[in-house]
Design a protein around this motif. Sequence first.
Motif, PDB file in Angstrom:
ATOM      1  N   ASN A 107     -68.363  25.037  38.871  1.00  0.00           N
ATOM      2  CA  ASN A 107     -68.659  24.055  39.888  1.00  0.00           C
ATOM      3  C   ASN A 107     -68.444  22.775  39.279  1.00  0.00           C
ATOM      4  O   ASN A 107     -68.549  22.329  38.212  1.00  0.00           O
ATOM      5  CB  ASN A 107     -70.247  23.813  40.046  1.00  0.00           C
ATOM      6  N   THR A 108     -67.711  21.762  40.103  1.00  0.00           N
ATOM      7  CA  THR A 108     -67.440  20.555  39.927  1.00  0.00           C
ATOM      8  C   THR A 108     -67.748  19.493  41.216  1.00  0.00           C
ATOM      9  O   THR A 108     -67.709  20.059  42.191  1.00  0.00           O
ATOM     10  CB  THR A 108     -66.016  20.109  39.189  1.00  0.00           C
ATOM     11  N   GLY A 109     -67.989  18.236  40.760  1.00  0.00           N
ATOM     12  CA  GLY A 109     -68.339  17.587  42.054  1.00  0.00           C
ATOM     13  C   GLY A 109     -68.356  15.910  41.905  1.00  0.00           C
ATOM     14  O   GLY A 109     -68.160  15.647  40.814  1.00  0.00           O
ATOM     15  N   LEU A 110     -68.633  15.405  42.805  1.00  0.00           N
ATOM     16  CA  LEU A 110     -68.340  14.078  43.155  1.00  0.00           C
ATOM     17  C   LEU A 110     -69.588  13.703  43.685  1.00  0.00           C
ATOM     18  O   LEU A 110     -70.036  13.566  44.728  1.00  0.00           O
ATOM     19  CB  LEU A 110     -67.275  13.561  43.742  1.00  0.00           C
ATOM     20  N   PRO A 111     -70.544  13.128  42.647  1.00  0.00           N
ATOM     21  CA  PRO A 111     -71.887  12.205  43.230  1.00  0.00           C
ATOM     22  C   PRO A 111     -71.652  11.253  44.171  1.00  0.00           C
ATOM     23  O   PRO A 111     -70.602  10.166  43.783  1.00  0.00           O
ATOM     24  CB  PRO A 111     -72.516  11.764  42.134  1.00  0.00           C
ATOM     25  N   LEU A 112     -72.183  11.082  45.302  1.00  0.00           N
ATOM     26  CA  LEU A 112     -71.952   9.929  46.334  1.00  0.00           C
ATOM     27  C   LEU A 112     -72.825   8.934  45.940  1.00  0.00           C
ATOM     28  O   LEU A 112     -73.048   7.674  46.714  1.00  0.00           O
ATOM     29  CB  LEU A 112     -72.303  10.507  47.569  1.00  0.00           C
ATOM     30  N   ASN A 113     -73.549   8.746  44.915  1.00  0.00           N
ATOM     31  CA  ASN A 113     -74.666   7.824  44.284  1.00  0.00           C
ATOM     32  C   ASN A 113     -74.473   7.194  42.875  1.00  0.00           C
ATOM     33  O   ASN A 113     -73.990   8.154  42.004  1.00  0.00           O
ATOM     34  CB  ASN A 113     -76.165   8.204  44.660  1.00  0.00           C
ATOM     35  N   ASP A 114     -74.849   5.982  42.562  1.00  0.00           N
ATOM     36  CA  ASP A 114     -74.776   5.683  41.212  1.00  0.00           C
ATOM     37  C   ASP A 114     -76.081   6.103  40.748  1.00  0.00           C
ATOM     38  O   ASP A 114     -77.119   6.400  41.264  1.00  0.00           O
ATOM     39  CB  ASP A 114     -74.591   3.932  41.175  1.00  0.00           C
ATOM     40  N   PRO A 115     -76.195   6.075  39.393  1.00  0.00           N
ATOM     41  CA  PRO A 115     -75.044   5.935  38.394  1.00  0.00           C
ATOM     42  C   PRO A 115     -74.026   6.924  37.878  1.00  0.00           C
ATOM     43  O   PRO A 115     -73.648   6.863  36.912  1.00  0.00           O
ATOM     44  CB  PRO A 115     -75.938   5.409  37.294  1.00  0.00           C
ATOM     45  N   TYR A 116     -74.071   7.901  38.569  1.00  0.00           N
ATOM     46  CA  TYR A 116     -73.192   9.036  38.200  1.00  0.00           C
ATOM     47  C   TYR A 116     -71.864   9.066  38.601  1.00  0.00           C
ATOM     48  O   TYR A 116     -71.493   8.617  39.519  1.00  0.00           O
ATOM     49  CB  TYR A 116     -73.949  10.462  38.949  1.00  0.00           C
ATOM     50  N   SER A 117     -71.175   9.591  37.659  1.00  0.00           N
ATOM     51  CA  SER A 117     -69.758   9.608  37.893  1.00  0.00           C
ATOM     52  C   SER A 117     -69.166  10.956  38.232  1.00  0.00           C
ATOM     53  O   SER A 117     -68.064  11.051  39.111  1.00  0.00           O
ATOM     54  CB  SER A 117     -68.978   9.075  36.610  1.00  0.00           C
ATOM     55  N   PHE A 118     -69.592  12.071  37.632  1.00  0.00           N
ATOM     56  CA  PHE A 118     -69.116  13.282  38.163  1.00  0.00           C
ATOM     57  C   PHE A 118     -70.271  14.249  37.777  1.00  0.00           C
ATOM     58  O   PHE A 118     -70.919  14.270  36.767  1.00  0.00           O
ATOM     59  CB  PHE A 118     -67.668  13.685  37.842  1.00  0.00           C
ATOM     60  N   ASN A 119     -69.990  15.643  38.381  1.00  0.00           N
ATOM     61  CA  ASN A 119     -70.663  16.705  37.992  1.00  0.00           C
ATOM     62  C   ASN A 119     -69.731  18.131  37.708  1.00  0.00           C
ATOM     63  O   ASN A 119     -68.768  18.096  38.039  1.00  0.00           O
ATOM     64  CB  ASN A 119     -71.675  17.153  39.341  1.00  0.00           C
ATOM     65  N   LEU A 120     -70.523  18.650  36.623  1.00  0.00           N
ATOM     66  CA  LEU A 120     -69.663  19.707  36.030  1.00  0.00           C
ATOM     67  C   LEU A 120     -70.782  20.914  35.646  1.00  0.00           C
ATOM     68  O   LEU A 120     -71.818  20.676  34.959  1.00  0.00           O
ATOM     69  CB  LEU A 120     -69.161  19.617  34.887  1.00  0.00           C
TER      70      LEU A 120
END
Length: 176
Positions: free
Chosen positions: A40-53
Amino acid sequence: MKKITRIVALFTVLIFSATAMAQAKSNDYERNFKFGVGLNTGLPLNDPYSFNLGGDIRAQYNVSETYSLCFTTGYNSLFVKDDAPNFGYIPVKVGYKTFIFSNEFYVMGEIGGAFSTTKNYKENSMLFCPSVGYATKYVDISVRYEFLKDFPMIKDNVADTGLAQIMLRLAYGFDL
């Protein structure tokens, strides 16, 4: 916690009701289990996150040619901007998958819990995930919207809860 328990109980009743209806319609279908391992990989829509793996495993019970029940768990790591510590969690979800068109495209809904593994954050969250995907005998590709109701995020420079993200899942699956 009572509200979460009620929602999970209602969702479970709905899944079993749909399963009973599907079984009544498909008595000649040979039901089977399927197992999948995904990245899984993702794009968080909220700060302070840059991406998800992360990664996951999924057990799927095919009730009929077009209906399946799923149980998914794994691990995800949200990478934080500005060299802050990353935020990790273990999702545990149950879901209902319906195949459409030629039994390769599907829509799916999942609900469950997300359990924080971050040292300084002890809260857990409810998790909601609608998704669309394409699956063959061995390959499963899906895109989902994931909402973690009680996980931290920053909105208008103020700490808040309600983390949302768009996730892509690439998986290998096989019959058991």
